[in-house]
Scaffold this motif. Structure first.
Motif, PDB file in Angstrom:
ATOM      1  N   HIS A 142       0.980  -1.378   0.077  1.00 21.49           N
ATOM      2  CA  HIS A 142      -0.089  -0.015  -0.024  1.00 21.49           C
ATOM      3  C   HIS A 142       0.770   1.244   0.149  1.00 21.49           C
ATOM      4  CE1 HIS A 142      -2.884  -3.076   1.146  1.00 21.49           C
ATOM      5  NE2 HIS A 142      -2.202  -3.287   2.046  1.00 21.49           N
ATOM      6  N   ASP A 145       0.371   3.673  -2.954  1.00 14.39           N
ATOM      7  CA  ASP A 145      -0.905   4.355  -2.981  1.00 14.39           C
ATOM      8  C   ASP A 145      -0.783   5.663  -1.629  1.00 14.39           C
ATOM      9  OD1 ASP A 145      -2.379   3.198  -4.711  1.00 14.39           O
ATOM     10  OD2 ASP A 145      -2.763   1.588  -3.222  1.00 14.39           O
ATOM     11  N   MET A 189      -6.238   0.447   4.947  1.00 14.82           N
ATOM     12  CA  MET A 189      -5.951  -0.382   3.742  1.00 14.82           C
ATOM     13  C   MET A 189      -5.309  -1.582   3.964  1.00 14.82           C
ATOM     14  SD  MET A 189      -4.370   2.908   1.585  1.00 14.82           S
ATOM     15  CE  MET A 189      -4.212   2.189  -0.116  1.00 14.82           C
ATOM     16  N   GLN A 192      -7.946  -3.918   5.084  1.00 10.20           N
ATOM     17  CA  GLN A 192      -8.961  -4.288   3.640  1.00 10.20           C
ATOM     18  C   GLN A 192      -8.354  -4.850   2.341  1.00 10.20           C
ATOM     19  OE1 GLN A 192     -12.444  -3.838   3.791  1.00 10.20           O
ATOM     20  NE2 GLN A 192     -12.243  -3.132   6.047  1.00 10.20           N
ATOM     21  N   LYS A 193      -6.781  -4.713   2.600  1.00  2.00           N
ATOM     22  CA  LYS A 193      -5.909  -5.603   1.706  1.00  2.00           C
ATOM     23  C   LYS A 193      -6.276  -4.641   0.290  1.00  2.00           C
ATOM     24  CE  LYS A 193      -5.268  -9.948   3.072  1.00  2.00           C
ATOM     25  NZ  LYS A 193      -5.646  -9.842   4.724  1.00  2.00           N
ATOM     26  N   ASP A 194      -6.429  -3.244   0.512  1.00  8.37           N
ATOM     27  CA  ASP A 194      -6.726  -2.500  -0.575  1.00  8.37           C
ATOM     28  C   ASP A 194      -5.821  -1.903  -1.323  1.00  8.37           C
ATOM     29  OD1 ASP A 194      -8.563  -0.901  -2.170  1.00  8.37           O
ATOM     30  OD2 ASP A 194      -9.391   0.668  -0.902  1.00  8.37           O
TER      31      ASP A 194
END
Length: 294
Positions: A142, A145, A189, A192-194
């Motif tokens: 992440h 991002d 993040m 949520q593994k986003d």
């Protein structure tokens, strides 16, 4: 970089700020600096290259200050990372570079825009790496991002502050506020593994460590001779130490870090301070590359 070239850069920077980059001609720089066209083109191949040298000089100063802040400190400290990000903003303010960055941003000059874009990508990559230092390996997917969001929040908060207040933005307060928000963002993040951006969005601009080491030794030898000629013997000792350490099979990073900072401080009042800074910038890049590859 010799002193005369640096003076030309300072004069050019003032003209770029006062008149605007596009409106400033090479002839304007020649007249203000009182140099010939041949001298200018001996230093720079174009007006663009002169501007890029100014911005690169500021970038190098930021890198050195950031790395010096890390010496002997816990790289997981969020306040330390906030302080490192502040360094870039402080250097830009000290050198009054914001009008120049704005001129490049709004220009149609592809060469300059690509140059600034490369440094911006380098900044994003650096922030991503430091976010992993702070939040741990689980933050790695992440990190890009969050590096984009970190810069985005800082920039937008800064713009809004300027629009709504007659006072200059409190950049320290602004950056620390951003990092308090980053705690919640990063935690969510990870949970949520986003992920939106992948690693390939950020180009690697690293120079291979082997190339850096050879250039470092060559530049340090050249610098040592100049220091000896000017009788800056305390600085010669630092140059000697760095050379000896770089020639060893496994250079001791902690010693390189400590000595480089002392070297910079000792050289600050000398006519070779700028050259020392250029070499120490390479040294920090070598140290970082060496850590990455170890």
């Amino acid at each position: 970089m010799n002193e005369r070239k640096r003076q030309v850069m300072l004069i050019a920077k003032k003209l770029f700020i006062d008149k605007g980059f596009t409106a400033t001609s090479v002839q304007d720089i020649l007249e203000e600096a009182k140099i010939s066209k041949g001298t200018f083109y001996n230093y720079f191949t174009s007006k663009n290259e002169c501007l890029m040298a100014i911005l690169e000089d500021a970038h190098n100063e930021s890198v050195i200050r950031r790395r010096e802040l890390l010496v002997g400190r816990d790289k997981k400290d969020k306040d330390l990372l906030a302080g490192q990000i502040l360094v870039r903003m402080q250097v830009n303010r000290e050198l009054n570079l914001l009008p120049i960055y704005e001129a490049v941003f709004y220009s149609n000059d592809e060469e300059l825009r690509n140059f600034v874009k490369a440094y911006h990508l380098s900044e994003l990559k650096w922030i991503a790496g430091r976010l992993v230092d702070v939040y741990g390996e689980e933050a790695e997917p992440h990190a890009f991002d969050c590096s984009v969001m970190t810069l985005g929040m800082i920039q937008q908060l800064n713009h809004f502050w300027k629009a709504g207040s007659s006072k200059d933005p409190d950049i320290e307060k602004l950056v620390h506020f951003t990092f308090r928000r980053m705690d919640a963002l990063m935690s969510d993040m990870i949970e949520q593994k986003d992920v939106l951006l992948e690693k390939h969005f950020i180009s690697s601009l690293e120079v291979p460590a082997g190339d850096l080491k050879g250039k470092l030794q060559e530049d340090l030898l050249e610098l040592k001779k100049k220091l000896e000629q000017e009788q800056f013997m305390n600085c010669v000792e630092y140059a000697d130490f760095l050379l000896a350490e770089l020639q060893s099979e496994k250079p001791r990073v902690s010693l390189l870090e400590a000595v480089s900072r002392s070297f910079r401080e000792a050289s600050n009042s000398t006519m070779l301070a700028d050259r020392v800074n250029e070499i120490l910038f390479l040294l920090w890049k070598y140290i970082d590359s060496n850590k990455t590859n170890s």
